[in-house]
Design an enzyme around this catalytic site. Structure first.
Site, mmCIF file in Angstrom:
data_model
loop_
_atom_site.group_PDB
_atom_site.id
_atom_site.type_symbol
_atom_site.label_atom_id
_atom_site.label_comp_id
_atom_site.label_asym_id
_atom_site.label_seq_id
_atom_site.Cartn_x
_atom_site.Cartn_y
_atom_site.Cartn_z
ATOM 1 C CB SER A 34 9.273 10.274 0.684
ATOM 2 O OG SER A 34 8.562 9.219 1.299
ATOM 3 C CE LYS A 105 4.283 10.030 0.892
ATOM 4 N NZ LYS A 105 5.679 10.301 0.496
#
Length: 257
Positions: A34, A105
């Protein structure tokens, strides 16, 4: 040296390493793609737990590791004390994947920011300024899901670099909290890739946000979405404080989905 002294020395060293990992720098293994191309599956990042000590807080462009309980993950998992100790020891050695509630993230918006996607050129906007995200996975758009949000104080809007394969704040727009990550859930900042040796490097804050101004009380101008036969050039979206309804996402199958 007697075997007893050797055992005691080993225990002391292990304890010191665990304390250092718990309070200063902790390795995290990247379990998914991701965050590609910045981080790859199997990378071990070293997370600086002192980066936000005192009054310091995450900034736009930072790579953070955070506990997604209550924001990305509903409820809390049942804890197994023996399992937790084993997990922490393996994590120190870089042999274990992170807990299923831990995520890595990139910070895209901080408290007060208005984050919009996308403008007429297909770019992300923060506080009315377009952001050229050079760190995105090749071929990815900034977002296939349109959104227009204002980040509440004390929270963060976070997204993965591989936008087409990242479960991030966008997936939780319709859930309680609207996809925002509380600042006090941040574990630390990913500052280095420590393993494999061929990828050893420092992880710098992305300079894509260097031109973004501080948020204004009225949350900045309406995004430049261009005009259309049905919408004149003065058209603007619905008030940003009401996120668009998005069905709750399926709970991720593992950390950093």
């Amino acid at each position: 040296m007697s075997w007893r002294r050797t055992v005691l020395l080993g225990v002391a060293v292990a304890g010191a390493v665990l304390l250092f990992s718990h309070f200063v720098v902790q390795p995290f293994q990247i379990p998914s793609n991701s965050m590609e191309p910045t981080l790859r599956v199997g990378d071990r990042v070293l997370v600086n737990k002192l980066a936000y000590a005192g009054d310091a807080e995450p900034e736009r462009g930072d790579l953070i590791v955070f506990d997604g309980t209550g924001s990305f993950v509903r409820g809390s998992a049942e804890e197994n004390p023996a399992g937790e100790v084993t997990q922490e020891v393996l994590a120190v050695l870089g042999l274990a994947k992170p807990d299923e509630t831990d995520f890595v993230k990139r910070v895209v918006g901080v408290g007060g920011d208005r984050v919009v996607c996308c403008d007429g050129s297909g770019r992300l906007q923060v506080n009315g300024t377009a952001v050229d995200e050079g760190y995105l996975h090749p071929g990815d758009a900034p977002s296939e899901v349109p959104f227009d949000i204002v980040v509440p104080e004390g929270t963060l809007w976070v997204m993965g670099d591989h936008r087409s394969n990242s479960r991030d704040s966008r997936d939780h727009l319709g859930a309680p909290g609207g996809g925002m990550v509380p600042v006090d859930r941040v574990i630390g900042r990913a500052d280095w890739i420590g393993w494999p040796f061929g990828r050893w490097s420092a992880l710098e804050r992305a300079d894509a946000f260097s031109r973004v101004p501080e948020p204004s009380p009225d949350h900045g101008p309406s995004p430049d979405r261009g005009s259309s036969p049905d919408r004149g050039p003065d058209w603007s979206p619905a008030p940003p404080s009401v996120p668009p309804p998005v069905p709750p996402s399926v709970p991720p199958s593992g950390a950093d989905g």
